[in-house]
Structure formats: structure tokens, C-alpha cells
Design a protein around this motif. Sequence first.
Motif, mmCIF file in Angstrom:
data_model
loop_
_atom_site.group_PDB
_atom_site.id
_atom_site.type_symbol
_atom_site.label_atom_id
_atom_site.label_comp_id
_atom_site.label_asym_id
_atom_site.label_seq_id
_atom_site.Cartn_x
_atom_site.Cartn_y
_atom_site.Cartn_z
ATOM 1 N N SER A 190 2.006 -27.330 -16.323
ATOM 2 C CA SER A 190 1.834 -27.717 -14.928
ATOM 3 C C SER A 190 2.803 -28.837 -14.562
ATOM 4 O O SER A 190 3.250 -29.580 -15.434
ATOM 5 C CB SER A 190 0.398 -28.176 -14.688
ATOM 6 O OG SER A 190 -0.517 -27.158 -15.059
ATOM 7 N N TYR A 215 -5.179 -23.249 2.955
ATOM 8 C CA TYR A 215 -4.236 -22.496 2.143
ATOM 9 C C TYR A 215 -3.974 -21.136 2.781
ATOM 10 O O TYR A 215 -4.871 -20.503 3.333
ATOM 11 C CB TYR A 215 -4.792 -22.305 0.727
ATOM 12 C CG TYR A 215 -4.730 -23.572 -0.106
ATOM 13 C CD1 TYR A 215 -5.731 -24.544 0.008
ATOM 14 C CD2 TYR A 215 -3.667 -23.807 -0.975
ATOM 15 C CE1 TYR A 215 -5.667 -25.719 -0.726
ATOM 16 C CE2 TYR A 215 -3.603 -24.978 -1.720
ATOM 17 C CZ TYR A 215 -4.600 -25.928 -1.584
ATOM 18 O OH TYR A 215 -4.534 -27.091 -2.310
ATOM 19 N N THR A 233 -3.790 -20.553 -3.553
ATOM 20 C CA THR A 233 -5.141 -21.101 -3.682
ATOM 21 C C THR A 233 -5.118 -22.555 -4.142
ATOM 22 O O THR A 233 -4.140 -23.029 -4.744
ATOM 23 C CB THR A 233 -5.971 -20.294 -4.699
ATOM 24 O OG1 THR A 233 -5.375 -20.460 -6.002
ATOM 25 C CG2 THR A 233 -6.026 -18.830 -4.335
ATOM 26 N N GLN A 234 -6.209 -23.213 -3.867
ATOM 27 C CA GLN A 234 -6.353 -24.591 -4.304
ATOM 28 C C GLN A 234 -6.396 -24.671 -5.831
ATOM 29 O O GLN A 234 -5.961 -25.646 -6.420
ATOM 30 C CB GLN A 234 -7.630 -25.191 -3.724
ATOM 31 C CG GLN A 234 -7.825 -26.648 -4.073
ATOM 32 C CD GLN A 234 -9.096 -27.216 -3.475
ATOM 33 O OE1 GLN A 234 -9.907 -26.481 -2.911
ATOM 34 N NE2 GLN A 234 -9.290 -28.505 -3.584
ATOM 35 N N GLU A 235 -6.909 -23.634 -6.452
ATOM 36 C CA GLU A 235 -7.012 -23.618 -7.904
ATOM 37 C C GLU A 235 -5.631 -23.574 -8.557
ATOM 38 O O GLU A 235 -5.445 -24.047 -9.657
ATOM 39 C CB GLU A 235 -7.835 -22.409 -8.374
ATOM 40 C CG GLU A 235 -9.322 -22.479 -8.060
ATOM 41 C CD GLU A 235 -9.608 -22.337 -6.582
ATOM 42 O OE1 GLU A 235 -10.601 -22.949 -6.114
ATOM 43 O OE2 GLU A 235 -8.836 -21.635 -5.884
ATOM 44 N N LYS A 236 -4.674 -23.015 -7.865
ATOM 45 C CA LYS A 236 -3.318 -22.888 -8.398
ATOM 46 C C LYS A 236 -2.400 -24.018 -7.903
ATOM 47 O O LYS A 236 -1.554 -24.499 -8.639
ATOM 48 C CB LYS A 236 -2.747 -21.538 -7.960
ATOM 49 C CG LYS A 236 -1.280 -21.307 -8.273
ATOM 50 C CD LYS A 236 -1.030 -21.091 -9.762
ATOM 51 C CE LYS A 236 0.427 -20.717 -10.004
ATOM 52 N NZ LYS A 236 0.718 -20.566 -11.440
ATOM 53 N N PRO A 295 -3.306 -27.334 -6.227
ATOM 54 C CA PRO A 295 -4.114 -28.420 -5.676
ATOM 55 C C PRO A 295 -3.242 -29.458 -4.974
ATOM 56 O O PRO A 295 -2.198 -29.855 -5.472
ATOM 57 C CB PRO A 295 -4.822 -29.001 -6.904
ATOM 58 C CG PRO A 295 -3.967 -28.591 -8.061
ATOM 59 C CD PRO A 295 -3.360 -27.278 -7.708
ATOM 60 N N LEU A 315 -0.132 -25.502 -11.063
ATOM 61 C CA LEU A 315 -0.839 -25.365 -12.327
ATOM 62 C C LEU A 315 -0.431 -24.069 -13.025
ATOM 63 O O LEU A 315 -0.234 -23.037 -12.382
ATOM 64 C CB LEU A 315 -2.345 -25.362 -12.081
ATOM 65 C CG LEU A 315 -2.957 -26.667 -11.546
ATOM 66 C CD1 LEU A 315 -4.430 -26.463 -11.226
ATOM 67 C CD2 LEU A 315 -2.774 -27.794 -12.538
ATOM 68 N N ASN A 316 -0.315 -24.141 -14.329
ATOM 69 C CA ASN A 316 0.012 -22.953 -15.132
ATOM 70 C C ASN A 316 1.192 -22.192 -14.536
ATOM 71 O O ASN A 316 1.089 -21.029 -14.162
ATOM 72 C CB ASN A 316 -1.208 -22.028 -15.221
ATOM 73 C CG ASN A 316 -2.378 -22.700 -15.904
ATOM 74 O OD1 ASN A 316 -2.215 -23.401 -16.902
ATOM 75 N ND2 ASN A 316 -3.559 -22.522 -15.352
#
Lengths: 115, 114
Positions: B18, B58, B63-66, B68, B82-83
Amino acid sequence: QQQVRQSPQSLTVWEGETAILNCSYEDSTFDYFPWYWQFPRESPALLIAIRPVSNKKEDGRFTIFFNKREKKLSLHITDSQPGDSATYFCAASARTGANTGKLTFGHGTILRVHP
Amino acid sequence: GALVYQYPRRTICKSGTSMRMECQAVGFQATSVAWYRQSPQKTFELIALSTVNSAIKYEQNFTQEKFPISHPNLSFSSMTVLNAYLEDRGLYLCGATGAQDTQYFGPGTRLLVL
């Protein structure tokens, strides 16, 4: 559905000629139309912008012509210079609270000006 | 005058790791900050729009998960990828909107993923 369309995809003109870049949009709530230019390996920079209260905006050699009824606008670059060679993006946004600050971009027109 | 700084300008990360990027508006108060990605040969994709005192919105496919985002005040925003994988490479632009809806872009953070 592409909300903002640009044509042509690429354009080549000779130095001193007028380059005309076209843009059209779908959403009638759009009320702010900036043009950005982007040079290789750089981020886009604001060139000129117009709001629908006007049908023309001029800044030096750069002029936007706006036709609200047809949802079209065009950027005219008079006396084109080799330094004008860049990718030009037409963008649009709507000042409707939640959408303020959200720009929708076209795919860009690559302009080349030959000396 | 109005300026937008982004840091870092360029970063390389290993696939699956990340990285965090920052955006700072100087000389004006940014009422909203939009994060875009410009992929090779593509136009600008809006990732998310962050407006002061409103939830971050978004766009589809982001997404927020990806991605933030933190927007603690009118001059600063940060986003993390992230990732990160190959498809995440590109130029990440921060657009800060000030008075009269003028949006100023930072120089971008170019992400390369190995």
C-alpha cells in the motif's frame, strides 16, 4: 454513457493557423466548463473556463464559444504556436451542492502545431 | 496565488503493498477535494469527492476499502491505495476547489507497481 465528448481526437495545424477544438455534453445541469491543457509528464493546468451566462469567453489567443441550446462549446486558438502543442481536456461540472467540485472530463484532443 | 501540492511526486511499490499520497491546498480554502486517476492512454477517472462537512462520495468502481481518504481540514487531504496491483498504476491527481468553483490540480503522484 460519455457525458462529455471531445472532437477531434487529434488535430494538427501549422503555426499561425487557428485550431478549433470541439466539446459537447449531455447533462443540462452542467453550468461550469473549464478547459485544461496538459503537457507530457505534467499534470493538467486550467487554461480558460466559461459559465452559461455567457456565450463567449476570451483570454488572449484562446476563446471559448458556447451554445447552450445545442449543448456544445468550442475552444479556438488563434495564431497557433508550437508551444501550444498539448492535450486539451474539456470538463464540466454542476453546482448542485453535492456535485460541486466534481469535474467530468472528456477524453481530450491532442493538438500538434507544426512550425 | 492558489497552489496545490502533492506528495510524493512519484512512487514505486511492490504488488500487494500500500502507499499513501497527500494533497495540500495553499493560498485558498478548498471547499472540496476530488481525487482522480489518469491511467495510461485514458482520461481522468474520478475516484471520490470529499466535501467539508459531508461524507466522502466514491464513484462506481472505487471503494473506501481500496482507496481510504482522510480530509481533516480545508487545506489537507490524503488518500491511500491499499493492496496496489498493476491496474492501479497511473497518475493520481488531487483537485482542490476554491471560490467560484475553480478547481486547481496538484502536480500529481505517479504510481508505478512492480
